[in-house]
Design a protein around this motif. Structure first.
Motif, PDB file in Angstrom:
ATOM      1  N   LEU A  28       0.703  -1.287  -0.227  1.00  0.00           N
ATOM      2  CA  LEU A  28      -0.176   0.154   0.196  1.00  0.00           C
ATOM      3  C   LEU A  28       0.809   1.219  -0.135  1.00  0.00           C
ATOM      4  O   LEU A  28       0.692   2.552  -0.490  1.00  0.00           O
ATOM      5  N   SER A  32       0.710   3.504  -2.809  1.00  0.00           N
ATOM      6  CA  SER A  32       0.369   5.242  -3.323  1.00  0.00           C
ATOM      7  C   SER A  32       2.046   6.378  -3.034  1.00  0.00           C
ATOM      8  O   SER A  32       1.594   7.356  -2.898  1.00  0.00           O
ATOM      9  N   HIS A  88      -8.112   3.602 -11.786  1.00  0.00           N
ATOM     10  CA  HIS A  88      -7.381   4.437 -10.818  1.00  0.00           C
ATOM     11  C   HIS A  88      -5.620   5.326 -11.166  1.00  0.00           C
ATOM     12  O   HIS A  88      -5.706   6.356 -10.755  1.00  0.00           O
ATOM     13  N   ILE A 109      -1.892  11.056   2.640  1.00  0.00           N
ATOM     14  CA  ILE A 109      -2.177   9.667   3.330  1.00  0.00           C
ATOM     15  C   ILE A 109      -3.928  10.062   3.012  1.00  0.00           C
ATOM     16  O   ILE A 109      -4.256   9.131   2.373  1.00  0.00           O
ATOM     17  N   ILE A 110      -4.238  11.902   3.016  1.00  0.00           N
ATOM     18  CA  ILE A 110      -6.175  11.699   2.762  1.00  0.00           C
ATOM     19  C   ILE A 110      -5.808  12.087   1.151  1.00  0.00           C
ATOM     20  O   ILE A 110      -6.425  11.557   1.327  1.00  0.00           O
ATOM     21  N   PHE A 112      -4.474   9.724  -0.783  1.00  0.00           N
ATOM     22  CA  PHE A 112      -4.289   8.644  -1.114  1.00  0.00           C
ATOM     23  C   PHE A 112      -5.965   8.015  -1.575  1.00  0.00           C
ATOM     24  O   PHE A 112      -6.368   7.143  -1.728  1.00  0.00           O
ATOM     25  N   PHE A 113      -6.607   8.325   0.030  1.00  0.00           N
ATOM     26  CA  PHE A 113      -7.848   8.154   0.298  1.00  0.00           C
ATOM     27  C   PHE A 113      -9.339   8.760  -0.416  1.00  0.00           C
ATOM     28  O   PHE A 113      -9.623   7.961  -0.945  1.00  0.00           O
ATOM     29  N   MET A 114      -8.701   9.500  -0.313  1.00  0.00           N
ATOM     30  CA  MET A 114      -9.763  10.405  -1.445  1.00  0.00           C
ATOM     31  C   MET A 114      -9.809  10.290  -2.873  1.00  0.00           C
ATOM     32  O   MET A 114     -10.715   9.703  -3.436  1.00  0.00           O
ATOM     33  N   LEU A 116      -8.548   7.082  -3.562  1.00  0.00           N
ATOM     34  CA  LEU A 116      -9.385   5.697  -3.732  1.00  0.00           C
ATOM     35  C   LEU A 116     -10.610   5.644  -3.611  1.00  0.00           C
ATOM     36  O   LEU A 116     -11.504   4.854  -4.384  1.00  0.00           O
ATOM     37  N   ALA A 117     -11.461   6.507  -2.812  1.00  0.00           N
ATOM     38  CA  ALA A 117     -12.820   6.254  -2.796  1.00  0.00           C
ATOM     39  C   ALA A 117     -13.523   7.335  -3.729  1.00  0.00           C
ATOM     40  O   ALA A 117     -14.216   6.605  -4.408  1.00  0.00           O
ATOM     41  N   CYS A 120     -13.672   4.094  -6.473  1.00  0.00           N
ATOM     42  CA  CYS A 120     -14.985   3.193  -6.459  1.00  0.00           C
ATOM     43  C   CYS A 120     -15.599   4.288  -6.174  1.00  0.00           C
ATOM     44  O   CYS A 120     -16.629   3.036  -7.150  1.00  0.00           O
TER      45      CYS A 120
END
Length: 153
Positions: A28, A32, A88, A109-110, A112-114, A116-117, A120
C-alpha cells in the motif's frame, strides 16, 4: 505483472499471520508513493506498479483480504475490480495535477484515500450504467434461439 503473480501457487506466498499485514502495508505504501510528492516520475511510477502487484497478491492469496473483498462485492452487489483497474491510475495522475495546479495543501495520505474513494464511486457508477447493461445485452444477443423464435431487441 499482477496476473502473472496470481498464477504463482499459494505455497510460494508464506508470510504467516503477522507477515501478510506487513506485506499489505508495504504494498500500500509503495502503491501510494506517487502521491508523496516524489519529484522524479520514474521512481514514483515504478514504486506504484510494484505496490499494485503486491496488492494483487494480497487480494488473491491472503485469505483475510480475499474474504473482505468478496464480502464487499456481495454487499455492493457489483464487481468493482475492472473499473478500479481501469480508472485508478488516470484518476490518481489527474487529481495530482489538479492538486498541484490549484495549490491545495492536502496531506499525501488523505489525498491517497480521497483518490481511492473517488475511484470506487466512479467505478460503481460505470458498473451500474455501462458494464451491467452491456453484459445483459451481450447475453441477450448471444443466447441460443428456440426453434421458430424471432429475436427482438
Amino acid at each position: 505483472v499482477g496476473i502473472l503473480l496470481a498464477k504463482v501457487p499459494y505455497g510460494a506466498w508464506r508470510f504467516g499471520a503477522r507477515g501478510w499485514p506487513v506485506f499489505f502495508m508495504m504494498s500500500l505504501l509503495l502503491f501510494s508513493a506517487i502521491v508523496f510528492r516524489i519529484s522524479h516520475k520514474w521512481p514514483a511510477q515504478h514504486t506504484c506498479a510494484v505496490g499494485a502487484a503486491g496488492l494483487v497478491v494480497c487480494a488473491i492469496h491472503w485469505n483475510r483480504c480475499h474474504q473482505l473483498l468478496s464480502g464487499l462485492q456481495k454487499l455492493l452487489r457489483v464487481d468493482l475490480s475492472y473499473g478500479v483497474y481501469i480508472l485508478h491510475y488516470p484518476l490518481m495522475i489527474g487529481l495530482l495535477k489538479l492538486k498541484l495546479t490549484e495549490g491545495l495543501h492536502t496531506p499525501p495520505i488523505i489525498l491517497f484515500f480521497m483518490i481511492l474513494a473517488i475511484t470506487c464511486v466512479i467505478a460503481w457508477t460505470l458498473s451500474k450504467l455501462v458494464e451491467t447493461p452491456a453484459i445483459r445485452l451481450g447475453r441477450f444477443l448471444t443466447r441460443p434461439k428456440a426453434r421458430g423464435e424471432k429475436q427482438e431487441l
